[in-house]
Design an enzyme around this catalytic site. Structure first.
Site, PDB file in Angstrom:
ATOM      1  N   SER A   1      10.203  32.437   9.135  1.00  0.00           N
ATOM      2  CA  SER A   1      11.116  33.203   8.276  1.00  0.00           C
ATOM      3  C   SER A   1      12.559  33.008   8.725  1.00  0.00           C
ATOM      4  O   SER A   1      12.827  32.674   9.877  1.00  0.00           O
ATOM      5  CB  SER A   1      10.760  34.685   8.388  1.00  0.00           C
ATOM      6  OG  SER A   1      11.726  35.470   7.734  1.00  0.00           O
ATOM      7  N   SER A   2      13.478  33.250   7.798  1.00  0.00           N
ATOM      8  CA  SER A   2      14.906  33.238   8.152  1.00  0.00           C
ATOM      9  C   SER A   2      15.456  34.651   8.302  1.00  0.00           C
ATOM     10  O   SER A   2      16.655  34.810   8.575  1.00  0.00           O
ATOM     11  CB  SER A   2      15.705  32.515   7.071  1.00  0.00           C
ATOM     12  OG  SER A   2      15.315  31.172   6.983  1.00  0.00           O
TER      13      SER A   2
ATOM     14  N   GLN B   1       4.986  34.126  -0.402  1.00  0.00           N
ATOM     15  CA  GLN B   1       5.391  33.773   0.961  1.00  0.00           C
ATOM     16  C   GLN B   1       4.728  32.489   1.462  1.00  0.00           C
ATOM     17  O   GLN B   1       5.175  31.906   2.449  1.00  0.00           O
ATOM     18  CB  GLN B   1       5.043  34.928   1.905  1.00  0.00           C
ATOM     19  CG  GLN B   1       6.105  35.199   2.954  1.00  0.00           C
ATOM     20  CD  GLN B   1       7.427  35.595   2.345  1.00  0.00           C
ATOM     21  OE1 GLN B   1       8.405  34.847   2.436  1.00  0.00           O
ATOM     22  NE2 GLN B   1       7.466  36.735   1.692  1.00  0.00           N
TER      23      GLN B   1
ATOM     24  N   ASP C   1       6.922  29.584   2.423  1.00  0.00           N
ATOM     25  CA  ASP C   1       7.679  29.507   3.679  1.00  0.00           C
ATOM     26  C   ASP C   1       6.938  28.699   4.746  1.00  0.00           C
ATOM     27  O   ASP C   1       7.482  28.425   5.813  1.00  0.00           O
ATOM     28  CB  ASP C   1       8.015  30.913   4.200  1.00  0.00           C
ATOM     29  CG  ASP C   1       9.327  31.428   3.619  1.00  0.00           C
ATOM     30  OD1 ASP C   1      10.054  30.638   2.997  1.00  0.00           O
ATOM     31  OD2 ASP C   1       9.633  32.622   3.777  1.00  0.00           O
TER      32      ASP C   1
ATOM     33  N   ASN D   1       9.707  36.746  -0.926  1.00  0.00           N
ATOM     34  CA  ASN D   1      10.181  35.361  -0.935  1.00  0.00           C
ATOM     35  C   ASN D   1      11.127  35.091  -2.097  1.00  0.00           C
ATOM     36  O   ASN D   1      12.266  35.485  -2.042  1.00  0.00           O
ATOM     37  CB  ASN D   1       9.045  34.344  -0.869  1.00  0.00           C
ATOM     38  CG  ASN D   1       9.580  32.986  -0.459  1.00  0.00           C
ATOM     39  OD1 ASN D   1      10.580  32.919   0.234  1.00  0.00           O
ATOM     40  ND2 ASN D   1       8.956  31.917  -0.886  1.00  0.00           N
TER      41      ASN D   1
ATOM     42  N   THR E   1      14.487  38.883  -1.399  1.00  0.00           N
ATOM     43  CA  THR E   1      14.583  39.512  -0.081  1.00  0.00           C
ATOM     44  C   THR E   1      15.624  40.620  -0.169  1.00  0.00           C
ATOM     45  O   THR E   1      16.517  40.584  -1.014  1.00  0.00           O
ATOM     46  CB  THR E   1      14.984  38.453   0.977  1.00  0.00           C
ATOM     47  OG1 THR E   1      14.041  37.384   0.930  1.00  0.00           O
ATOM     48  CG2 THR E   1      15.004  39.018   2.381  1.00  0.00           C
TER      49      THR E   1
ATOM     50  N   GLY F   1      18.610  36.150   1.346  1.00  0.00           N
ATOM     51  CA  GLY F   1      19.153  34.877   0.867  1.00  0.00           C
ATOM     52  C   GLY F   1      18.550  33.663   1.558  1.00  0.00           C
ATOM     53  O   GLY F   1      19.263  32.665   1.771  1.00  0.00           O
ATOM     54  N   GLY F   2      17.260  33.733   1.927  1.00  0.00           N
ATOM     55  CA  GLY F   2      16.625  32.573   2.559  1.00  0.00           C
ATOM     56  C   GLY F   2      17.425  32.155   3.799  1.00  0.00           C
ATOM     57  O   GLY F   2      17.886  33.008   4.567  1.00  0.00           O
TER      58      GLY F   2
ATOM     59  N   ARG G   1       5.154  40.794   8.687  1.00  0.00           N
ATOM     60  CA  ARG G   1       5.212  39.654   7.765  1.00  0.00           C
ATOM     61  C   ARG G   1       3.804  39.382   7.248  1.00  0.00           C
ATOM     62  O   ARG G   1       2.801  39.623   7.935  1.00  0.00           O
ATOM     63  CB  ARG G   1       5.738  38.432   8.513  1.00  0.00           C
ATOM     64  CG  ARG G   1       6.007  37.229   7.610  1.00  0.00           C
ATOM     65  CD  ARG G   1       7.173  36.499   8.122  1.00  0.00           C
ATOM     66  NE  ARG G   1       7.452  35.217   7.506  1.00  0.00           N
ATOM     67  CZ  ARG G   1       8.183  35.057   6.393  1.00  0.00           C
ATOM     68  NH1 ARG G   1       8.627  36.098   5.735  1.00  0.00           N
ATOM     69  NH2 ARG G   1       8.466  33.856   5.943  1.00  0.00           N
TER      70      ARG G   1
HETATM   71  N1  GLY Z   1      11.110  34.485   2.466  1.00  0.00           N
HETATM   72  C1  GLY Z   1      12.347  34.308   3.077  1.00  0.00           C
HETATM   73  C2  GLY Z   1      12.258  34.291   4.550  1.00  0.00           C
HETATM   74  O1  GLY Z   1      11.446  35.005   5.117  1.00  0.00           O
HETATM   75  O2  GLY Z   1      12.972  33.560   5.176  1.00  0.00           O
END
Ligand code: GLY
Length: 607
Positions: free
Chosen positions: A474-475, A442, A445, A423, A403, A499-500, A118
């Site tokens: 992050s998700s 990013q 986030d 992102n 993503t 999708g976040g 990341r």
């Molecule tokens: N940028 C989306 C995530 O990492 O959750």
């Protein structure tokens, strides 16, 4: 029964079956019905499921050359940088979950590695930067657009680390399909055009820092479905990476151009901090679900913890959960309440583990998930602040196209679940001159402004404030399941998505569809879905679920009515996540099914 008819229409091919001969998923979650449906599902000895066919084929090319799942994942990812430049790429970062069963150089297998590449915050990113910096404090878009949105990219370092450590093929071979796609070009599809139409993209100020982006990726507004997009700049970057490896990106010509464009936008990133970027290996979260081993991604992913917690809550009330009809109001209410607990913990406890103590074991323990499950009331929702784990510390406080997820299995027993991101769609909208690739946004986030939601509506704790060298929460949720709860059991499922925050809930639902309800991979990824992220207190639900009818005793009602009666606040709309899944075929020994979510138009490639 509503659930039976509903599944039939979605599951059985050809639409010729009637509800009379439908599999009853409520009483037979997976066996006979799954085998029957799976007979019609294509199967593969090795396969890649990405969200673009050219990228899946890049991975398959490696598998056909005798490469392993890591070679295929790296080739697929570099190709995605070219064919999904708004979703991921060499200007972004990612998480790769690698399950290694057999490797010509590595002993002591099986082993599962969570490779974290990341992005990290640059040295200018102090905790109160976005609240106090004169250039950013009055600009709500400062963390999503322009130079201050950009965190130091990790993708090139991560992919090359994965290839050199766990792959088997040479760098030039693995990068070849991506270079080809960038040089020869490809016809942009409907999903690409959708990404170009987002107000964030069309509304970007006409300042020089966005010029390269507008000319390369929007063709100054003339980009249309079917237009051939060639990327000579990105091809040149990829050629340099193939020749010189990591240093081409982090200290060579590419690094110089990254620094130049960021400086033009007012963000100083030193040569030393770019050159210092390193991916890190983390231990995966290990959980169980229905007697199967689950490998999930640890923080700075929040996905793994929420996924293992949700599965734990289901297992804690297994018999009761199995008695709910598939996608009934009862099953949907239970899942929604479980998601609220998980996302409340996400907001309160999670951040970069390098800077914050994260109680991962406590949050995911069976005793904690049992306790959370015991607080799910099947008749009503709870006060919103009451959700989440009761651990010490819990008292503290747009649509994502940026993503992409890919899943791979090879014929050696290895598997890779890899999610990468820049992102939001097209990241910061800043392209690197001469090399043409998009830089991430990013920084959004992080908790850039205390108490305010980010672009995904996520409220996050001060633990997630930016700091130099820190990673934002992050998700992303790459996940691998084995057929049994032991290390050397075969891989059953490889899954993840984009999708976040929807990634987490979408991945969980496809996992349930595949493992608990026995849907083949291509059907599981296409099912309608729900989403709840605790705050805002809204249950997002696809109309196919909300409008379907169910019987409760003698009464018939819509699922929507059943949910509203329990106090859920619904908002109907399309699911915003895109899932790629590979599932072991229940009927064809040693073979796999693969599904790329139709919501983005991807396709798997295998043989
Ligand atoms: N940028 C989306 C995530 O990492 O959750």
């Amino acid at each position: 029964m509503r659930s039976i008819a509903f599944l039939l229409s979605l599951v059985l091919l050809g639409g010729c079956a009637s509800s009379k001969n439908a599999p009853d998923f409520r009483t037979q979650p997976s066996r006979a019905s799954a085998a029957r449906v799976s007979q019609r599902e294509p199967t593969y000895k090795h396969v890649v499921a990405a969200d673009h066919l050219i990228a899946s084929q890049a991975g398959l090319e490696m598998l056909k050359k005798g490469g392993n799942a890591v070679d295929a994942a790296v080739a697929t990812s570099f190709a995605l940088s070219v064919v999904r430049p708004y979703s991921c790429g060499i200007g972004g970062g990612g998480f790769m979950l690698i399950h290694l069963k057999q490797h010509p150089r590595i002993k002591g297998l099986p082993r599962t590695i969570a490779l974290d590449y990341r992005e990290v915050a640059p040295s200018w990113a102090t905790p109160d930067f976005f609240e106090t910096n004169p250039q950013c404090r009055d600009d709500p878009d400062a963390s999503t657009r322009g130079a201050h949105a950009v965190a130091i990219p990790g993708t090139v370092a991560g992919l090359l680390y994965a290839l050199e450590t766990y792959g088997t093929l040479p760098r030039d071979v693995v990068l070849a399909p991506a270079i080809r796609a960038a040089e020869e070009g490809y016809a942009v599809d409907a999903d690409y055009i959708r990404a170009t139409k987002s107000p964030r993209v069309t509304g970007a100020p006409k300042t020089p820092i966005f010029d390269e982006f507008r000319s390369t990726y929007l063709k100054q507004g003339a980009m249309a479905e079917g237009t051939t997009l060639k990327q000579p700049g990105q091809a040149a970057a990829l050629r340099l990476i193939a020749r010189d490896g990591v240093k081409a990106f982090y200290s060579g010509e590419i690094a110089a151009e990254i620094r130049k464009i960021l400086k033009q936008g007012g963000a100083d990133v030193s040569a030393a901090e770019l050159a210092a970027y390193r991916p890190r290996e983390l231990a995966p979260i290990v959980g169980t679900y229905q007697g199967k081993r689950v490998f999930a991604f640890p923080p700075p992913s929040s996905g793994g913890i929420v996924l293992v917690q949700t599965l734990g809550m289901i297992d804690a009330r297994r018999a009761e959960f199995d008695s709910y009809d598939y996608l009934s109001s009862a099953q949907t209410h239970f899942l929604t309440e479980a998601f609220k607990h998980g996302f409340a913990d996400r907001a309160r406890f999670l951040a970069d583990p390098a800077t914050t103590e994260i109680p991962t074991l406590e949050l995911t323990s069976a005793s904690n998930t049992r306790e959370l499950a015991s607080r799910i009331d099947m008749n009503r929702v709870q006060p919103i602040e009451s959700y989440g784990s009761r651990l010490p510390g819990s008292e503290s406080s747009p649509k994502d196209g940026g993503t992409s997820h890919l899943s791979v299995v090879d014929s050696f027993g290895n598997a890779v679940a890899c999610t990468e991101t820049i992102n939001l769609s097209f990241g910061s909208l800043v392209c690197v001159p001469r090399f043409g690739f998009v830089l991430n946004d990013q920084m959004d986030d992080f908790t850039t402004r205390r108490g305010k939601p980010n672009a995904f509506g996520l409220r996050q704790d001060d633990r997630n404030l930016p700091a130099p060298g820190k990673q934002p929460l992050s998700s992303m949720c790459p996940t691998i399941l084995l057929t049994e709860d032991r290390d050397n059991a075969p891989v059953e499922l490889v899954v993840g998505g984009s999708g976040g925050p929807w990634i987490i809930t979408g991945t969980i639902q496809v996992l349930l569809d595949s493992v608990t309800y026995g849907l083949p991979a291509s059907k599981a990824v296409a099912q309608p879905r729900i989403h709840h992220q605790w705050k805002p207190d809204t249950l997002r639900i696809e109309p196919e679920i909300a409008d379907s009818r169910e019987k409760v005793g003698a009464k018939e009602q819509t699922v929507r009515a059943g949910l509203e009666a329990r106090g859920q606040s619904l908002k109907l709309g399309k699911s915003e996540c895109v899932i790629q899944a590979i599932r072991r075929s229940p009927s064809m020994p040693g073979r796999f099914e693969a599904g790329s979510d139709p919501r983005k138009g991807g396709e798997p490639a295998g043989e």
